[in-house]
Design an enzyme around this catalytic site. Structure first.
Site, short mmCIF file in Angstrom:
data_model
loop_
_atom_site.label_atom_id
_atom_site.label_comp_id
_atom_site.label_asym_id
_atom_site.label_seq_id
_atom_site.Cartn_x
_atom_site.Cartn_y
_atom_site.Cartn_z
CG HIS A 36 -6.17 -2.46 -1.52
ND1 HIS A 36 -6.13 -3.11 -0.32
CD2 HIS A 36 -5.36 -1.40 -1.39
CE1 HIS A 36 -5.35 -2.45 0.50
NE2 HIS A 36 -4.86 -1.41 -0.12
CB SER B 168 -1.26 -2.67 1.60
OG SER B 168 -2.26 -1.77 1.95
CG MET C 112 -2.62 4.25 7.31
SD MET C 112 -2.31 5.03 5.72
CE MET C 112 -0.63 5.65 5.95
CB SER C 113 -6.14 -1.28 7.54
OG SER C 113 -5.10 -2.18 7.89
CB ALA D 162 1.39 -3.42 4.69
CG HIS E 283 -7.51 1.54 3.72
ND1 HIS E 283 -7.53 1.01 2.44
CD2 HIS E 283 -6.63 0.79 4.42
CE1 HIS E 283 -6.68 -0.01 2.39
NE2 HIS E 283 -6.12 -0.17 3.57
CG ASN F 252 7.19 1.13 6.40
OD1 ASN F 252 6.15 0.59 6.00
ND2 ASN F 252 7.21 2.07 7.32
CG HIS G 39 1.11 2.79 -1.54
ND1 HIS G 39 0.64 2.19 -0.39
CD2 HIS G 39 0.31 2.34 -2.54
CE1 HIS G 39 -0.40 1.43 -0.68
NE2 HIS G 39 -0.61 1.50 -1.98
CE1 TYR H 1 -6.08 4.92 1.52
CE2 TYR H 1 -5.33 4.09 3.64
CZ TYR H 1 -5.44 3.95 2.27
OH TYR H 1 -4.92 2.85 1.65
CD GLU H 2 -9.86 3.26 -0.12
OE1 GLU H 2 -10.10 2.96 -1.30
OE2 GLU H 2 -9.72 2.41 0.78
N1 HPA Z 1 2.67 4.02 8.66
C1 HPA Z 1 1.34 3.87 8.50
N2 HPA Z 1 0.80 2.90 7.77
C2 HPA Z 1 1.65 2.03 7.19
C3 HPA Z 1 3.04 2.13 7.32
C4 HPA Z 1 3.58 3.18 8.10
O1 HPA Z 1 4.80 3.34 8.27
N3 HPA Z 1 3.58 1.09 6.61
C5 HPA Z 1 2.53 0.42 6.08
N4 HPA Z 1 1.36 0.97 6.42
#
Ligand code: HPA
Length: 280
Positions: A65, A34, A215-216, A117, A87, A239, A251, A89-90
């Site tokens: 993406h 990401s 998430m990946s 990320a 991902h 973050n 995001h 989640y898609e």
């Molecule tokens: N949590 C889950 N997935 C993420 C995060 C997070 O804080 N930051 C970037 N991808």
């Protein structure tokens, strides 16, 4: 279906389209996570194919993406770069998420650099920093190996110790030091998403030994290890995880931090590739 025959068809399509630019196989694959697709602007891209053109290729729908496969050259090494990934989640299964890695292996890739990320679960880590992934915890509830076994891809029950190559991590640490790039190292917990975690979930992840959350990555790494690829995992800390920072998670911010880190990420990869060649 994203099985062996489909991966062969995708490989043949890519080989036919890259034939002029890629006389010999690229030994290294690079998956950009990401906000990191901008890295392709910092490297020498020789040819590219939009994902939508490749047979059976799972396509991404999330902002950030770009969605193309590029043949690139960095520091004298030929790489296949996947700018964008899909991902769980898609709505996809882990086997579909890992399909591009199956194709990369078919194309002759022996070493895989996976980037993402991630949120930091450690309060002493800051957004923008790079982290080497030392290990992972799969909380996604799926594996790319679930379902019928395809023995042409490797063992049914692959060993996952040292999934993130200690040798490649050492090479990356040395490259980071030589380039003056600060780098940390930790365990990546993969969740399904797409919602960010609750503060209670982050406290739980911390208690089970996670340093990073995202998430990946995990489906791709499991598939890569089953096929015997050597893996280097790098997270861009976008973050502080939920409950650790002062602000909520967005995001857009994840993408922005990724964008600002691409130069250091490119430098780190450039510095690591020569040592990777010595391990093939
Ligand atoms: N949590 C889950 N997935 C993420 C995060 C997070 O804080 N930051 C970037 N991808």
């Amino acid at each position: 279906m994203h099985g062996y025959e489909q991966a062969q068809q995708a490989r043949e399509y890519i080989q036919a389209h890259l034939a002029a630019s890629a006389p010999s196989p690229a030994p290294v694959g690079l998956i950009l996570g990401s906000g990191l697709s901008g890295l392709t602007e910092r490297i020498d891209v020789r040819a590219a194919i939009p994902y939508v053109e490749i047979p059976h290729w799972p396509t991404a729908s999330v902002t950030g993406h770009a969605g193309r496969l590029a043949l690139a050259n960095i520091a004298g090494t030929s790489l296949i770069v996947l700018a964008g990934r899909v991902h769980l989640y898609e709505g996809l299964r882990a086997a579909e998420v890992a399909f591009p890695v199956r194709v990369l292996a078919g194309l002759g890739v022996q070493q895989l650099i996976v980037t993402n990320a991630a949120g930091a679960i450690r309060e002493d880590w800051s957004p923008g920093h790079l982290a080497l992934i030392s290990d992972h915890i799969n909380l996604q509830g799926d594996s790319p190996l679930a379902g019928a076994h395809e023995e042409r891809w490797g063992p049914r029950f692959p060993d996952m110790a040292d999934a993130y190559s200690p040798g490649l991590r050492e090479a990356a640490r040395q490259a980071a030091q030589a380039a003056g790039i600060g780098i940390v190292e930790g365990v990546y917990a993969a969740v399904k998403g797409p919602n960010y975690e609750t503060p209670a979930e982050i406290r739980y992840l911390k208690s089970i030994g996670a340093d990073l959350v995202g998430m990946s990555t995990v489906p791709e790494v499991i598939a890569a290890r089953q096929m015997g690829l050597e893996v280097l995992g790098i997270s861009v800390i976008s973050n502080l995880a939920a409950g650790l920072g002062d602000t909520g998670l967005h995001h857009d911010e994840v993408l922005a931090v990724g964008g600002s880190a691409t130069e250091r990420l490119a430098d780190l990869i450039r510095g690591t590739l020569p040592a990777m060649a010595g391990r093939r």
